[in-house]
Motif scaffolding. Structure first.
Motif, PDB file in Angstrom:
ATOM      1  N   ALA A 160       0.832  -1.209   0.000  1.00 59.79           N
ATOM      2  CA  ALA A 160       0.000   0.000   0.000  1.00 59.79           C
ATOM      3  C   ALA A 160       0.865   1.257   0.000  1.00 59.79           C
ATOM      4  N   ALA A 161       1.978   1.223   0.718  1.00 59.67           N
ATOM      5  CA  ALA A 161       2.885   2.369   0.738  1.00 59.67           C
ATOM      6  C   ALA A 161       3.520   2.594  -0.629  1.00 59.67           C
ATOM      7  N   LEU A 162       3.867   1.521  -1.325  1.00 64.62           N
ATOM      8  CA  LEU A 162       4.460   1.649  -2.661  1.00 64.62           C
ATOM      9  C   LEU A 162       3.442   2.211  -3.660  1.00 64.62           C
ATOM     10  N   ILE A 163       2.181   1.806  -3.547  1.00 67.30           N
ATOM     11  CA  ILE A 163       1.135   2.380  -4.407  1.00 67.30           C
ATOM     12  C   ILE A 163       1.046   3.887  -4.177  1.00 67.30           C
ATOM     13  N   THR A 164       1.052   4.269  -2.903  1.00 65.43           N
ATOM     14  CA  THR A 164       0.993   5.694  -2.580  1.00 65.43           C
ATOM     15  C   THR A 164       2.203   6.434  -3.123  1.00 65.43           C
ATOM     16  N   ALA A 165       3.374   5.838  -2.971  1.00 63.49           N
ATOM     17  CA  ALA A 165       4.602   6.476  -3.448  1.00 63.49           C
ATOM     18  C   ALA A 165       4.579   6.694  -4.951  1.00 63.49           C
ATOM     19  N   SER A 166       4.095   5.708  -5.700  1.00 64.64           N
ATOM     20  CA  SER A 166       4.038   5.860  -7.157  1.00 64.64           C
ATOM     21  C   SER A 166       3.066   6.955  -7.557  1.00 64.64           C
ATOM     22  N   GLY A 167       1.950   7.074  -6.840  1.00 61.84           N
ATOM     23  CA  GLY A 167       0.988   8.132  -7.140  1.00 61.84           C
ATOM     24  C   GLY A 167       1.521   9.519  -6.814  1.00 61.84           C
ATOM     25  N   VAL A 168       2.179   9.642  -5.655  1.00 63.91           N
ATOM     26  CA  VAL A 168       2.749  10.929  -5.261  1.00 63.91           C
ATOM     27  C   VAL A 168       3.845  11.347  -6.240  1.00 63.91           C
ATOM     28  N   ALA A 169       4.613  10.387  -6.721  1.00 63.18           N
ATOM     29  CA  ALA A 169       5.739  10.693  -7.601  1.00 63.18           C
ATOM     30  C   ALA A 169       5.297  11.361  -8.896  1.00 63.18           C
ATOM     31  N   VAL A 170       4.140  10.980  -9.428  1.00 65.43           N
ATOM     32  CA  VAL A 170       3.712  11.525 -10.715  1.00 65.43           C
ATOM     33  C   VAL A 170       2.677  12.631 -10.593  1.00 65.43           C
ATOM     34  N   ALA A 171       2.000  12.737  -9.449  1.00 58.42           N
ATOM     35  CA  ALA A 171       0.904  13.708  -9.328  1.00 58.42           C
ATOM     36  C   ALA A 171       1.049  14.658  -8.159  1.00 58.42           C
ATOM     37  N   GLY A 172       2.068  14.509  -7.338  1.00 55.74           N
ATOM     38  CA  GLY A 172       2.193  15.357  -6.171  1.00 55.74           C
ATOM     39  C   GLY A 172       1.308  14.875  -5.031  1.00 55.74           C
ATOM     40  N   VAL A 173       1.146  15.721  -4.041  1.00 53.07           N
ATOM     41  CA  VAL A 173       0.390  15.350  -2.843  1.00 53.07           C
ATOM     42  C   VAL A 173      -1.084  15.682  -3.051  1.00 53.07           C
ATOM     43  N   ILE A 174      -1.915  14.654  -3.117  1.00 52.50           N
ATOM     44  CA  ILE A 174      -3.356  14.822  -3.317  1.00 52.50           C
ATOM     45  C   ILE A 174      -4.074  14.193  -2.125  1.00 52.50           C
ATOM     46  N   GLY A 175      -4.663  15.012  -1.305  1.00 48.89           N
ATOM     47  CA  GLY A 175      -5.285  14.521  -0.091  1.00 48.89           C
ATOM     48  C   GLY A 175      -6.741  14.133  -0.247  1.00 48.89           C
ATOM     49  N   PHE A 176      -7.257  13.470   0.771  1.00 50.13           N
ATOM     50  CA  PHE A 176      -8.668  13.125   0.962  1.00 50.13           C
ATOM     51  C   PHE A 176      -9.167  11.964   0.089  1.00 50.13           C
ATOM     52  N   VAL A 177      -8.505  11.652  -1.010  1.00 51.44           N
ATOM     53  CA  VAL A 177      -8.980  10.538  -1.832  1.00 51.44           C
ATOM     54  C   VAL A 177      -8.893   9.241  -1.040  1.00 51.44           C
ATOM     55  N   GLY A 178      -7.748   8.993  -0.444  1.00 55.13           N
ATOM     56  CA  GLY A 178      -7.571   7.768   0.318  1.00 55.13           C
ATOM     57  C   GLY A 178      -8.271   7.761   1.656  1.00 55.13           C
ATOM     58  N   LEU A 179      -8.782   8.880   2.089  1.00 54.86           N
ATOM     59  CA  LEU A 179      -9.525   8.955   3.346  1.00 54.86           C
ATOM     60  C   LEU A 179     -11.022   8.838   3.123  1.00 54.86           C
ATOM     61  N   VAL A 180     -11.544   9.664   2.229  1.00 59.71           N
ATOM     62  CA  VAL A 180     -12.992   9.755   2.048  1.00 59.71           C
ATOM     63  C   VAL A 180     -13.547   8.562   1.281  1.00 59.71           C
ATOM     64  N   VAL A 181     -12.902   8.194   0.185  1.00 62.12           N
ATOM     65  CA  VAL A 181     -13.478   7.188  -0.715  1.00 62.12           C
ATOM     66  C   VAL A 181     -13.672   5.837  -0.027  1.00 62.12           C
ATOM     67  N   PRO A 182     -12.625   5.225   0.564  1.00 60.89           N
ATOM     68  CA  PRO A 182     -12.869   3.917   1.205  1.00 60.89           C
ATOM     69  C   PRO A 182     -13.833   3.994   2.383  1.00 60.89           C
ATOM     70  N   HIS A 183     -13.824   5.126   3.092  1.00 62.29           N
ATOM     71  CA  HIS A 183     -14.764   5.265   4.207  1.00 62.29           C
ATOM     72  C   HIS A 183     -16.199   5.321   3.685  1.00 62.29           C
ATOM     73  N   ALA A 184     -16.411   6.022   2.586  1.00 63.65           N
ATOM     74  CA  ALA A 184     -17.752   6.089   2.003  1.00 63.65           C
ATOM     75  C   ALA A 184     -18.216   4.723   1.523  1.00 63.65           C
ATOM     76  N   ILE A 185     -17.319   3.987   0.862  1.00 65.87           N
ATOM     77  CA  ILE A 185     -17.678   2.644   0.380  1.00 65.87           C
ATOM     78  C   ILE A 185     -17.985   1.723   1.549  1.00 65.87           C
ATOM     79  N   ARG A 186     -17.208   1.854   2.627  1.00 64.17           N
ATOM     80  CA  ARG A 186     -17.430   1.012   3.807  1.00 64.17           C
ATOM     81  C   ARG A 186     -18.806   1.286   4.419  1.00 64.17           C
ATOM     82  N   LEU A 187     -19.229   2.526   4.423  1.00 66.41           N
ATOM     83  CA  LEU A 187     -20.548   2.849   4.966  1.00 66.41           C
ATOM     84  C   LEU A 187     -21.662   2.268   4.102  1.00 66.41           C
ATOM     85  N   LEU A 188     -21.389   2.101   2.803  1.00 60.44           N
ATOM     86  CA  LEU A 188     -22.417   1.606   1.888  1.00 60.44           C
ATOM     87  C   LEU A 188     -22.525   0.087   1.868  1.00 60.44           C
TER      88      LEU A 188
END
Length: 330
Positions: free
Chosen positions: A241-269
């Motif tokens: 999971a850390a390597l996935i995050t690292a690859s995303g940060v490397a090409v797109a910079g720091v993008i917050g809330f996607v990894g926080l909000v999305v799985p939490h929303a799916i879990r509630l559903l």
């Protein structure tokens, strides 16, 4: 909500976000022009816009958004904290130091691969530091030590960034701040290929941990009794999971809330079942980031808003609404 119905809805939303991302932009293209290009025709200008600019951008958005959401679901499960997110281990701080250092030294102009490579190496250094602290005693990995190590490492890298920027020119500071706020503007087929090479195999590997993660949700002792190698699952899943995050940060910079909000929303559903949560989070995260990027491009066109601003504006109220719903239904 039925998981298959949700999967179809999310797949449809992802498809629509891809079409919208290719269809709309600073240069107007009709839907027929877009499909003509995708069918192998179209005029040269439209082909360049669709195939060289917009297609790599939307595909990179899917990979980065989906990867961050899937990584977030994994972190939330392993750390037993629904508010955990992919940057909790200081990964973004390490990547940011690598990118800011390259910008300050003027190396970014020497090749398009230098900046993402430096960011990725910085993220790997952060991962190594955090895991080195968490496993220093040789005993079972304590998630509390892991979290504390992540906070400390993130603070250290933040100080490093401040030092570098204080010694840099105004132009370097501006470039660094824009990178840190996140963007898909530098997307090309090379970035898509590189991100896919890390994200897709890692995502498939995480899907194989569905049963162990479900058992560990009951309790680590119960999971071990039923045959799960708890420590191995924690180490491998967190590293992937850390390597996935690292690859995303490397090409797109720091993008917050996607990894926080999305799985939490799916879990509630659909609940916490990891046979469905990670793949559905990938679909939702890809659609969310692609649409956020579209808004970032169009809201103040021709000026482009950093995508991290859009994800924060959408993510904060959305997360608060989900949290309120979960509290009232409890």
């Amino acid at each position: 909500m039925n998981r298959w119905s949700l999967a179809l809805a999310l797949a449809g939303l992802l498809a629509l976000s891809l079409v919208a991302g290719v269809r709309f932009g600073s240069v107007e293209l009709t839907t027929s022009e877009v499909f003509a290009v995708l069918g192998g025709g179209g005029d040269p200008t439209a082909r360049d816009i669709v195939l060289q600019l917009r297609m790599p951008r939307v595909l990179l958005g899917v990979l980065v958004g989906g990867g961050l959401a899937m990584a977030g679901a994994t972190f939330q499960a392993l750390l037993r904290n629904p508010l955990a997110e992919p940057y909790i281990l200081g990964i973004s701080g390490g990547a940011s130091v690598g990118a800011v250092l390259v910008l300050a030294l003027g190396w970014a102009a020497s090749g398009s691969w230098v900046l993402p490579l430096a960011a990725f190496l910085g993220a790997l250094v952060a991962i190594a530091m955090v895991f080195g602290v968490a496993t220093a005693t040789g005993r079972a990995m304590d998630v509390r030590v892991l979290l504390l190590a992540g906070v400390v490492v993130a603070a250290f890298f933040s100080a490093c960034i401040t030092l570098i920027l204080s010694l840099s020119t105004a132009r370097t500071v501006q470039s660094a701040v824009l990178w840190i706020m996140g963007s898909l503007a530098a997307a090309d087929w090379g970035a898509v290929s590189l991100t896919a090479a890390y994200t897709i195999p890692a995502a498939l590997l995480l899907l194989g941990f569905a049963r162990p993660l479900n058992l560990m949700a009951i309790g680590e002792e119960t999971a071990a009794y039923l045959g799960t190698d708890v420590e191995r699952v924690k180490r491998v899943a967190l590293m992937v999971a850390a390597l996935i995050t690292a690859s995303g940060v490397a090409v797109a910079g720091v993008i917050g809330f996607v990894g926080l909000v999305v799985p939490h929303a799916i879990r509630l559903l659909i609940g916490p079942d990891h046979r469905a949560l990670p793949p559905l989070s990938f679909l939702a995260g890809g659609a969310f980031l692609t649409l956020a990027d579209l808004v970032a491009r169009l809201a103040l066109a021709p000026t482009e808003i950093p995508i991290g601003v859009i994800t924060a504006f959408v993510g904060v109220p959305f997360f608060l609404a989900l949290l309120r719903r979960s509290l009232t239904s409890a």
